[in-house]
Scaffold this active site. Structure first.
Site, PDB file in Angstrom:
ATOM      1  N   ARG A   1       0.811  -1.208   0.000  1.00 38.61           N
ATOM      2  CA  ARG A   1       0.000   0.000   0.000  1.00 38.61           C
ATOM      3  C   ARG A   1       0.851   1.268   0.000  1.00 38.61           C
ATOM      4  NH1 ARG A   1      -0.160  -4.644   1.489  1.00 38.61           N
ATOM      5  NH2 ARG A   1       0.224  -4.093   3.666  1.00 38.61           N
ATOM      6  N   THR A   2       1.888   1.297   0.838  1.00 39.04           N
ATOM      7  CA  THR A   2       2.726   2.492   0.913  1.00 39.04           C
ATOM      8  C   THR A   2       3.444   2.735  -0.411  1.00 39.04           C
ATOM      9  OG1 THR A   2       3.050   2.444   3.305  1.00 39.04           O
ATOM     10  CG2 THR A   2       4.775   3.484   2.001  1.00 39.04           C
TER      11      THR A   2
ATOM     12  N   CYS B   1      -5.923  -2.821   7.983  1.00 36.84           N
ATOM     13  CA  CYS B   1      -4.696  -2.144   7.542  1.00 36.84           C
ATOM     14  C   CYS B   1      -4.999  -0.659   7.501  1.00 36.84           C
ATOM     15  CB  CYS B   1      -4.253  -2.636   6.161  1.00 36.84           C
ATOM     16  SG  CYS B   1      -2.893  -1.671   5.448  1.00 36.84           S
TER      17      CYS B   1
ATOM     18  N   CYS C   1      -0.350   1.790  12.469  1.00 37.79           N
ATOM     19  CA  CYS C   1      -0.071   0.693  11.538  1.00 37.79           C
ATOM     20  C   CYS C   1      -0.351  -0.572  12.318  1.00 37.79           C
ATOM     21  CB  CYS C   1       1.385   0.724  11.060  1.00 37.79           C
ATOM     22  SG  CYS C   1       1.866  -0.778  10.150  1.00 37.79           S
TER      23      CYS C   1
END
Length: 252
Positions: free
Chosen positions: A63-64, A97, A211
């Site tokens: 995702r990042t 998430c 996170c």
């Protein structure tokens, strides 16, 4: 109290796999939240009293990395998995998430009949109820770039203090070279260092472990016993349990 809701909780879904350890831990938090509800409401605690909950552990693209490059690579996998959870009867779904919530609005638009809980909004609401005015945020670079918590907290009047760039790099090492590889000792050292720096600059503020993999290491640190840490996964799990037992359910 709604007896039907007591006897027949609604099925709910969990989109995990980001990473797998965090998804598995989310199930633990959800069951724990359901147990607390049953005890609080005086219901018999047995297997049949828990809601049907479906976990999809999906290998979603990073995702990042996607947010940094402007890619939507994670979206198809999440969309397909949510569709499967909806077909299986999930009435509400939690995404285990934080960073993946960057796609929350688009995912919700794809599934207007199913509520997708929003982790930052749930956390902001809880912190507002506690009367907090400022917090620190430990998260992924993707979450910082997307301003996920900044916006939700600002709407409730809570100031959000973020780590410096070098400290964000330390968090990312703790997540990727630590938790994701199973080296929790290394991860713990990284997370403690950043937490201490945030406290040094802003005082003993509440820290959001933004996170799902940060609590897996930071919670066990000796220093954490003296800090006020908020685990968004726990807040989200409690919210999902509330939806399952039909408490304060919201429209998508």
């Amino acid at each position: 109290m709604n007896t039907t809701a007591q006897l027949r909780p609604r099925p709910v879904g969990i989109l995990g796999g980001m990473g797998p350890a965090a998804g598995a831990d989310f199930v633990r938090l959800f069951v724990q939240a359901c147990n607390a509800h049953l005890l609080r409401t005086g219901q018999t605690v047995n297997d049949q009293a828990y809601p049907e909950h479906l976990l999809a552990q999906v290998p979603v693209p990073d995702r990042t990395a996607a947010l940094i490059t402007g890619s939507d690579a994670p979206l198809p996998a999440m969309r397909q998995s949510i569709a499967k959870l909806e077909i299986c009867g999930a009435s509400a779904i939690a995404i285990a998430c934080n960073t993946a919530h960057a796609w929350h609005t688009r995912l919700q638009a794809y599934f207007p009949q199913t509520e997708l809980l929003h982790v930052a909004r749930e956390v902001a609401a809880q912190l507002k109820a506690l009367g907090l005015r400022e917090v620190g945020l430990m998260a992924t670079q993707g979450t910082y770039n997307n301003a996920l918590y900044d916006e939700a907290l600002a709407q409730t009047g809570i100031a959000c203090h973020c780590p410096l760039e070098a400290e964000r790099d330390t968090l990312m090492r703790g997540i990727y070279q630590g938790v994701k590889t199973g080296d929790l000792a290394y991860a713990r050292n990284c997370f403690v260092e950043v937490a201490q720096r945030l406290h040094a600059r802003h005082g003993n503020i509440t820290l959001i472990m933004g996170c799902t993999e940060i609590p897996l290491a930071l919670d066990k640190a000796p220093q954490a016993a003296h800090w006020h840490l908020v685990n968004p996964a726990q807040v989200l799990a409690e919210a999902l349990a509330g939806r399952a037992y039909d408490l304060g359910a919201a429209s998508p």
